[in-house]
Design a protein around this motif. Sequence first.
Motif, PDB file in Angstrom:
ATOM      1  N   PRO A 107     -15.746 -17.866 -12.528  1.00 14.12           N
ATOM      2  CA  PRO A 107     -14.384 -17.343 -12.684  1.00 14.12           C
ATOM      3  C   PRO A 107     -13.490 -18.200 -13.586  1.00 14.12           C
ATOM      4  CG  PRO A 107     -14.671 -18.281 -10.503  1.00 14.12           C
ATOM      5  CD  PRO A 107     -16.012 -18.312 -11.159  1.00 14.12           C
ATOM      6  N   THR A 108     -13.714 -19.490 -13.630  1.00 15.18           N
ATOM      7  CA  THR A 108     -12.891 -20.355 -14.475  1.00 15.18           C
ATOM      8  C   THR A 108     -13.141 -20.056 -15.952  1.00 15.18           C
ATOM      9  OG1 THR A 108     -12.928 -22.079 -12.790  1.00 15.18           O
ATOM     10  CG2 THR A 108     -12.284 -22.739 -15.010  1.00 15.18           C
ATOM     11  N   ALA A 109     -14.397 -19.954 -16.316  1.00 13.41           N
ATOM     12  CA  ALA A 109     -14.771 -19.666 -17.708  1.00 13.41           C
ATOM     13  C   ALA A 109     -14.757 -18.174 -18.006  1.00 13.41           C
ATOM     14  CB  ALA A 109     -16.156 -20.230 -17.992  1.00 13.41           C
ATOM     15  N   GLU A 110     -14.626 -17.346 -16.954  1.00 18.47           N
ATOM     16  CA  GLU A 110     -14.685 -15.889 -17.084  1.00 18.47           C
ATOM     17  C   GLU A 110     -15.953 -15.455 -17.818  1.00 18.47           C
ATOM     18  OE1 GLU A 110     -10.973 -14.560 -18.776  1.00 18.47           O
ATOM     19  OE2 GLU A 110      -9.900 -14.982 -16.915  1.00 18.47           O
ATOM     20  N   GLU A 111     -17.094 -16.041 -17.390  1.00 18.42           N
ATOM     21  CA  GLU A 111     -18.386 -15.728 -17.980  1.00 18.42           C
ATOM     22  C   GLU A 111     -19.357 -15.279 -16.902  1.00 18.42           C
ATOM     23  OE1 GLU A 111     -20.212 -18.243 -20.927  1.00 18.42           O
ATOM     24  OE2 GLU A 111     -18.316 -19.294 -21.224  1.00 18.42           O
ATOM     25  N   ALA A 112     -20.199 -14.317 -17.283  1.00 16.66           N
ATOM     26  CA  ALA A 112     -21.236 -13.821 -16.381  1.00 16.66           C
ATOM     27  C   ALA A 112     -22.602 -14.026 -17.024  1.00 16.66           C
ATOM     28  CB  ALA A 112     -21.026 -12.342 -16.088  1.00 16.66           C
ATOM     29  N   TYR A 113     -23.620 -14.122 -16.172  1.00 18.27           N
ATOM     30  CA  TYR A 113     -24.992 -14.228 -16.655  1.00 18.27           C
ATOM     31  C   TYR A 113     -25.878 -13.404 -15.730  1.00 18.27           C
ATOM     32  CZ  TYR A 113     -29.122 -16.061 -18.871  1.00 18.27           C
ATOM     33  OH  TYR A 113     -30.283 -16.156 -19.589  1.00 18.27           O
ATOM     34  N   PHE A 114     -26.836 -12.687 -16.310  1.00 16.45           N
ATOM     35  CA  PHE A 114     -27.713 -11.800 -15.558  1.00 16.45           C
ATOM     36  C   PHE A 114     -29.158 -12.285 -15.644  1.00 16.45           C
ATOM     37  CE2 PHE A 114     -24.070  -9.417 -16.907  1.00 16.45           C
ATOM     38  CZ  PHE A 114     -23.740  -8.630 -15.825  1.00 16.45           C
ATOM     39  N   PHE A 115     -29.795 -12.374 -14.499  1.00 17.14           N
ATOM     40  CA  PHE A 115     -31.237 -12.608 -14.414  1.00 17.14           C
ATOM     41  C   PHE A 115     -31.825 -11.277 -13.960  1.00 17.14           C
ATOM     42  CE2 PHE A 115     -29.369 -16.775 -13.398  1.00 17.14           C
ATOM     43  CZ  PHE A 115     -30.063 -17.605 -14.268  1.00 17.14           C
ATOM     44  N   GLU A 116     -32.516 -10.580 -14.840  1.00 23.32           N
ATOM     45  CA  GLU A 116     -33.027  -9.255 -14.504  1.00 23.32           C
ATOM     46  C   GLU A 116     -34.531  -9.274 -14.252  1.00 23.32           C
ATOM     47  OE1 GLU A 116     -30.781  -5.850 -16.493  1.00 23.32           O
ATOM     48  OE2 GLU A 116     -30.822  -7.420 -18.037  1.00 23.32           O
ATOM     49  N   ASP A 117     -34.937  -8.509 -13.231  1.00 19.39           N
ATOM     50  CA  ASP A 117     -36.357  -8.323 -12.907  1.00 19.39           C
ATOM     51  C   ASP A 117     -37.092  -9.657 -12.831  1.00 19.39           C
ATOM     52  OD1 ASP A 117     -35.660  -5.658 -13.047  1.00 19.39           O
ATOM     53  OD2 ASP A 117     -36.497  -5.372 -15.038  1.00 19.39           O
ATOM     54  N   CYS A 118     -36.549 -10.579 -12.048  1.00 21.17           N
ATOM     55  CA  CYS A 118     -37.061 -11.956 -11.963  1.00 21.17           C
ATOM     56  C   CYS A 118     -38.408 -12.054 -11.269  1.00 21.17           C
ATOM     57  CB  CYS A 118     -36.073 -12.828 -11.209  1.00 21.17           C
ATOM     58  SG  CYS A 118     -34.406 -12.752 -11.815  1.00 21.17           S
ATOM     59  N   VAL A 119     -38.457 -11.611 -10.041  1.00 17.42           N
ATOM     60  CA  VAL A 119     -39.648 -11.674  -9.198  1.00 17.42           C
ATOM     61  C   VAL A 119     -39.597 -10.477  -8.255  1.00 17.42           C
ATOM     62  CG1 VAL A 119     -39.877 -14.210  -9.278  1.00 17.42           C
ATOM     63  CG2 VAL A 119     -38.518 -13.148  -7.485  1.00 17.42           C
ATOM     64  N   THR A 120     -40.597 -10.349  -7.399  1.00 18.65           N
ATOM     65  CA  THR A 120     -40.614  -9.233  -6.455  1.00 18.65           C
ATOM     66  C   THR A 120     -40.001  -9.628  -5.109  1.00 18.65           C
ATOM     67  OG1 THR A 120     -42.790  -9.743  -5.553  1.00 18.65           O
ATOM     68  CG2 THR A 120     -42.711  -8.304  -7.512  1.00 18.65           C
ATOM     69  N   ARG A 121     -39.631  -8.614  -4.369  1.00 21.88           N
ATOM     70  CA  ARG A 121     -39.080  -8.814  -3.017  1.00 21.88           C
ATOM     71  C   ARG A 121     -40.065  -9.601  -2.159  1.00 21.88           C
ATOM     72  NH1 ARG A 121     -35.381  -5.470  -0.025  1.00 21.88           N
ATOM     73  NH2 ARG A 121     -35.534  -3.923  -1.672  1.00 21.88           N
ATOM     74  N   GLY A 122     -41.342  -9.306  -2.317  1.00 18.50           N
ATOM     75  CA  GLY A 122     -42.374  -9.963  -1.526  1.00 18.50           C
ATOM     76  C   GLY A 122     -42.542 -11.442  -1.819  1.00 18.50           C
ATOM     77  N   ASP A 123     -42.053 -11.915  -2.978  1.00 24.62           N
ATOM     78  CA  ASP A 123     -42.174 -13.333  -3.319  1.00 24.62           C
ATOM     79  C   ASP A 123     -41.357 -14.228  -2.395  1.00 24.62           C
ATOM     80  OD1 ASP A 123     -43.995 -13.038  -5.440  1.00 24.62           O
ATOM     81  OD2 ASP A 123     -42.376 -12.617  -6.851  1.00 24.62           O
ATOM     82  N   GLY A 124     -40.199 -13.759  -1.973  1.00 25.41           N
ATOM     83  CA  GLY A 124     -39.394 -14.509  -1.012  1.00 25.41           C
ATOM     84  C   GLY A 124     -38.582 -15.666  -1.545  1.00 25.41           C
ATOM     85  N   GLN A 125     -38.816 -16.059  -2.789  1.00 29.48           N
ATOM     86  CA  GLN A 125     -38.028 -17.153  -3.369  1.00 29.48           C
ATOM     87  C   GLN A 125     -38.196 -17.166  -4.884  1.00 29.48           C
ATOM     88  OE1 GLN A 125     -39.454 -20.852  -1.831  1.00 29.48           O
ATOM     89  NE2 GLN A 125     -41.536 -20.528  -2.519  1.00 29.48           N
TER      90      GLN A 125
END
Length: 97
Positions: free
Chosen positions: A39-57
Amino acid sequence: MHAAGVTLEGHILAVAWQDNSYQALAAATDLLSVIAYNPTAEEAYFFEDCVTRGDGQVLLTFPDYFPTEEVHLWATFEDETSGDCANSEYLGFVEEN
């Protein structure tokens, strides 16, 4: 998604969650996306399709230019075939350690 833990060390974000693929409309193959906002820098970053739900981390690395001193996080899972998305969940606010 039920986040079990979120930490930020430098530019490395660690996210862990409980696999709930046994629930209706959830599959172990659903793909995780994480949205970060400073919020301070008013910047966003997206990590898309990183891993599966089953990976857990997952460990995610922010680019050097992204300010990580304070970051709000949201996450969602997307069905890999239909593209349907779960409701996003606010993971909370983290500060760089």
